[in-house]
Design a protein around this motif. Structure first.
Motif, PDB file in Angstrom:
ATOM      1  N   LEU A 189      34.618  26.149 -13.163  1.00  0.00           N
ATOM      2  CA  LEU A 189      34.149  24.883 -11.398  1.00  0.00           C
ATOM      3  C   LEU A 189      34.892  23.964 -10.795  1.00  0.00           C
ATOM      4  CD1 LEU A 189      31.578  24.514  -9.778  1.00  0.00           C
ATOM      5  CD2 LEU A 189      30.515  22.834 -11.589  1.00  0.00           C
ATOM      6  N   LEU A 190      36.269  23.053 -11.230  1.00  0.00           N
ATOM      7  CA  LEU A 190      36.997  22.693 -11.000  1.00  0.00           C
ATOM      8  C   LEU A 190      37.995  23.726 -10.431  1.00  0.00           C
ATOM      9  CD1 LEU A 190      37.084  19.822 -14.181  1.00  0.00           C
ATOM     10  CD2 LEU A 190      35.617  19.867 -12.009  1.00  0.00           C
ATOM     11  N   LEU A 191      38.327  24.288 -11.075  1.00  0.00           N
ATOM     12  CA  LEU A 191      39.305  25.142  -9.949  1.00  0.00           C
ATOM     13  C   LEU A 191      39.292  24.942  -8.925  1.00  0.00           C
ATOM     14  CD1 LEU A 191      41.096  26.943 -12.700  1.00  0.00           C
ATOM     15  CD2 LEU A 191      42.238  25.127 -11.575  1.00  0.00           C
ATOM     16  N   LEU A 192      37.821  25.525  -8.467  1.00  0.00           N
ATOM     17  CA  LEU A 192      37.184  26.958  -7.291  1.00  0.00           C
ATOM     18  C   LEU A 192      37.175  25.866  -6.456  1.00  0.00           C
ATOM     19  CD1 LEU A 192      35.611  28.653  -6.081  1.00  0.00           C
ATOM     20  CD2 LEU A 192      33.980  27.788  -6.919  1.00  0.00           C
ATOM     21  N   LEU A 193      36.605  24.713  -6.969  1.00  0.00           N
ATOM     22  CA  LEU A 193      35.923  23.566  -5.915  1.00  0.00           C
ATOM     23  C   LEU A 193      37.940  23.060  -5.927  1.00  0.00           C
ATOM     24  CD1 LEU A 193      33.347  21.130  -6.909  1.00  0.00           C
ATOM     25  CD2 LEU A 193      33.200  22.840  -5.344  1.00  0.00           C
ATOM     26  N   SER A 194      38.680  22.698  -6.168  1.00  0.00           N
ATOM     27  CA  SER A 194      39.657  22.344  -5.751  1.00  0.00           C
ATOM     28  C   SER A 194      40.815  22.941  -4.904  1.00  0.00           C
ATOM     29  CB  SER A 194      40.888  21.901  -7.026  1.00  0.00           C
ATOM     30  OG  SER A 194      41.456  22.857  -7.807  1.00  0.00           O
ATOM     31  N   ALA A 195      40.803  24.068  -4.944  1.00  0.00           N
ATOM     32  CA  ALA A 195      41.267  25.543  -4.497  1.00  0.00           C
ATOM     33  C   ALA A 195      40.519  25.507  -3.050  1.00  0.00           C
ATOM     34  CB  ALA A 195      40.651  27.129  -5.226  1.00  0.00           C
ATOM     35  N   CYS A 196      38.899  24.583  -2.788  1.00  0.00           N
ATOM     36  CA  CYS A 196      38.315  25.477  -1.465  1.00  0.00           C
ATOM     37  C   CYS A 196      38.623  23.166  -0.537  1.00  0.00           C
ATOM     38  CB  CYS A 196      37.247  24.600  -2.200  1.00  0.00           C
ATOM     39  SG  CYS A 196      36.743  26.622  -2.127  1.00  0.00           S
ATOM     40  N   GLN A 197      39.541  22.456  -1.386  1.00  0.00           N
ATOM     41  CA  GLN A 197      39.857  21.455  -0.888  1.00  0.00           C
ATOM     42  C   GLN A 197      40.853  21.557  -0.091  1.00  0.00           C
ATOM     43  OE1 GLN A 197      37.892  18.414  -1.176  1.00  0.00           O
ATOM     44  NE2 GLN A 197      39.097  17.511   0.453  1.00  0.00           N
ATOM     45  N   THR A 198      41.343  22.516   0.393  1.00  0.00           N
ATOM     46  CA  THR A 198      42.592  22.001   1.366  1.00  0.00           C
ATOM     47  C   THR A 198      42.080  22.295   2.589  1.00  0.00           C
ATOM     48  OG1 THR A 198      43.871  23.259  -0.317  1.00  0.00           O
ATOM     49  CG2 THR A 198      44.587  24.084   2.304  1.00  0.00           C
ATOM     50  N   PRO A 199      42.219  21.588   3.384  1.00  0.00           N
ATOM     51  CA  PRO A 199      41.587  21.847   5.030  1.00  0.00           C
ATOM     52  C   PRO A 199      41.615  22.750   5.809  1.00  0.00           C
ATOM     53  CG  PRO A 199      42.165  19.803   4.393  1.00  0.00           C
ATOM     54  CD  PRO A 199      43.392  21.010   3.765  1.00  0.00           C
ATOM     55  N   GLN A 200      40.870  24.147   6.737  1.00  0.00           N
ATOM     56  CA  GLN A 200      40.533  25.256   6.793  1.00  0.00           C
ATOM     57  C   GLN A 200      40.993  24.703   8.196  1.00  0.00           C
ATOM     58  OE1 GLN A 200      40.211  27.561   4.966  1.00  0.00           O
ATOM     59  NE2 GLN A 200      40.364  27.022   3.002  1.00  0.00           N
ATOM     60  N   LEU A 201      41.992  25.503   8.573  1.00  0.00           N
ATOM     61  CA  LEU A 201      41.727  24.435   9.923  1.00  0.00           C
ATOM     62  C   LEU A 201      41.903  25.734  11.137  1.00  0.00           C
ATOM     63  CD1 LEU A 201      45.566  23.275  10.197  1.00  0.00           C
ATOM     64  CD2 LEU A 201      43.333  22.297  11.079  1.00  0.00           C
TER      65      LEU A 201
ATOM     66  N   ILE B 216      35.334  19.908   1.835  1.00  0.00           N
ATOM     67  CA  ILE B 216      34.217  19.999   1.581  1.00  0.00           C
ATOM     68  C   ILE B 216      34.004  18.344   1.128  1.00  0.00           C
ATOM     69  CG2 ILE B 216      33.504  19.724  -0.994  1.00  0.00           C
ATOM     70  CD1 ILE B 216      34.584  22.842  -1.677  1.00  0.00           C
ATOM     71  N   VAL B 217      33.121  17.367   1.745  1.00  0.00           N
ATOM     72  CA  VAL B 217      32.773  16.760   1.576  1.00  0.00           C
ATOM     73  C   VAL B 217      32.745  15.679   0.198  1.00  0.00           C
ATOM     74  CG1 VAL B 217      30.986  14.281   1.766  1.00  0.00           C
ATOM     75  CG2 VAL B 217      31.331  16.567   3.310  1.00  0.00           C
ATOM     76  N   ARG B 218      33.616  15.075  -0.013  1.00  0.00           N
ATOM     77  CA  ARG B 218      33.286  14.295  -1.200  1.00  0.00           C
ATOM     78  C   ARG B 218      32.692  12.801  -1.505  1.00  0.00           C
ATOM     79  NH1 ARG B 218      35.043  17.611  -5.398  1.00  0.00           N
ATOM     80  NH2 ARG B 218      36.977  18.340  -4.407  1.00  0.00           N
ATOM     81  N   ASN B 219      33.011  12.383  -2.545  1.00  0.00           N
ATOM     82  CA  ASN B 219      32.649  10.872  -2.176  1.00  0.00           C
ATOM     83  C   ASN B 219      33.199   9.634  -0.903  1.00  0.00           C
ATOM     84  OD1 ASN B 219      30.763  11.454  -4.408  1.00  0.00           O
ATOM     85  ND2 ASN B 219      32.315  10.033  -6.330  1.00  0.00           N
ATOM     86  N   ASN B 220      31.649   9.510  -0.632  1.00  0.00           N
ATOM     87  CA  ASN B 220      32.757   8.350   1.088  1.00  0.00           C
ATOM     88  C   ASN B 220      34.103   7.438   0.905  1.00  0.00           C
ATOM     89  OD1 ASN B 220      31.462   9.949   3.020  1.00  0.00           O
ATOM     90  ND2 ASN B 220      29.383   8.004   2.375  1.00  0.00           N
ATOM     91  N   PRO B 221      34.902   7.459   1.569  1.00  0.00           N
ATOM     92  CA  PRO B 221      36.049   6.906   1.449  1.00  0.00           C
ATOM     93  C   PRO B 221      35.258   5.007   1.181  1.00  0.00           C
ATOM     94  CG  PRO B 221      36.784   7.749   3.215  1.00  0.00           C
ATOM     95  CD  PRO B 221      35.432   8.266   2.677  1.00  0.00           C
ATOM     96  N   ALA B 222      36.122   4.722   0.131  1.00  0.00           N
ATOM     97  CA  ALA B 222      36.225   3.249  -0.466  1.00  0.00           C
ATOM     98  C   ALA B 222      35.835   1.873   0.579  1.00  0.00           C
ATOM     99  CB  ALA B 222      36.937   2.457  -1.552  1.00  0.00           C
TER     100      ALA B 222
END
Length: 187
Positions: A10-22, A158-164
């Motif tokens: 699951l973590l590998l899948l989500l990290s692979a999707c984190q790259t912005p899709q231009l 993918i939306v992560r937690n909002n920046p602090a």
């Protein structure tokens, strides 16, 4: 131990999707060198859904400042109010709820595949649904004379937690806008 092994795919899948899709699209019949000025097509920044957690004056100001900076770097100048512009700019910030199925092999045989045999019980596949949000920032450039779309660029993440803090939010928006407009003018 077993729970952490299950979360690894699951973590590998989500990290692979984190790259912005231009993505970009444009009208190849337009002379982009002729576009020298721009203005906002009001409302300049639109939000989908129209949710107050997403639609804020602060976010809109950050997006407008980042777009202005990037278009200025590309030689396009902002026109004065009520002055015709070569391009009209409209930005969309869209957040979608998405779901993905993740399957993990659990259990099964253990052993040495080169000669000591295998042992263990039968395995099974565990499938879970993972809910997540994807934010799309889309920039549309419309011809100032005929109002037709001539260029569109977008990025999806993918939306992560909002920046602090506000400076981190501003940096993320500036980075996304810079990535999108790095594709303008089309080559």
């Amino acid at each position: 131990m077993r729970a952490s092994i299950l979360l690894l795919p699951l973590l590998l899948l989500l990290s692979a999707c984190q790259t912005p899709q231009l993505q970009r699209d444009f009208d190849p019949n337009r002379d982009f060198a002729a576009y020298r000025s721009w203005s906002w097509q009001e409302p300049g920044v639109q939000y989908k859904p129209d949710d107050p957690r997403l639609n804020s004056d602060l976010t809109g100001q950050r997006i407008r400042a980042a777009v202005t900076e990037q278009l200025d770097q590309r030689g396009l100048r902002t026109t004065a109010a009520n002055t015709p512009a070569d391009l009209k700019v409209k930005v969309w910030l869209i957040v979608d709820n998405r779901q993905q199925q993740v399957s993990t092999q659990v259990g099964g045989a253990w052993g040495n595949p080169w000669g000591g045999g295998f042992w263990g019980g039968p395995g099974y596949v565990e499938t879970r649904n993972v809910d997540y949000q994807v934010a799309t920032l889309q920039i549309d450039l419309l011809d100032g004379k005929d109002g037709k779309l001539v260029w569109r660029g977008s990025t999806e993440q993918i939306v992560r937690n909002n920046p602090a803090n506000p400076s981190e939010r501003e940096a993320e928006i500036r980075n996304s806008v810079a990535q999108i407009l790095s594709q303008y003018p089309p080559r």
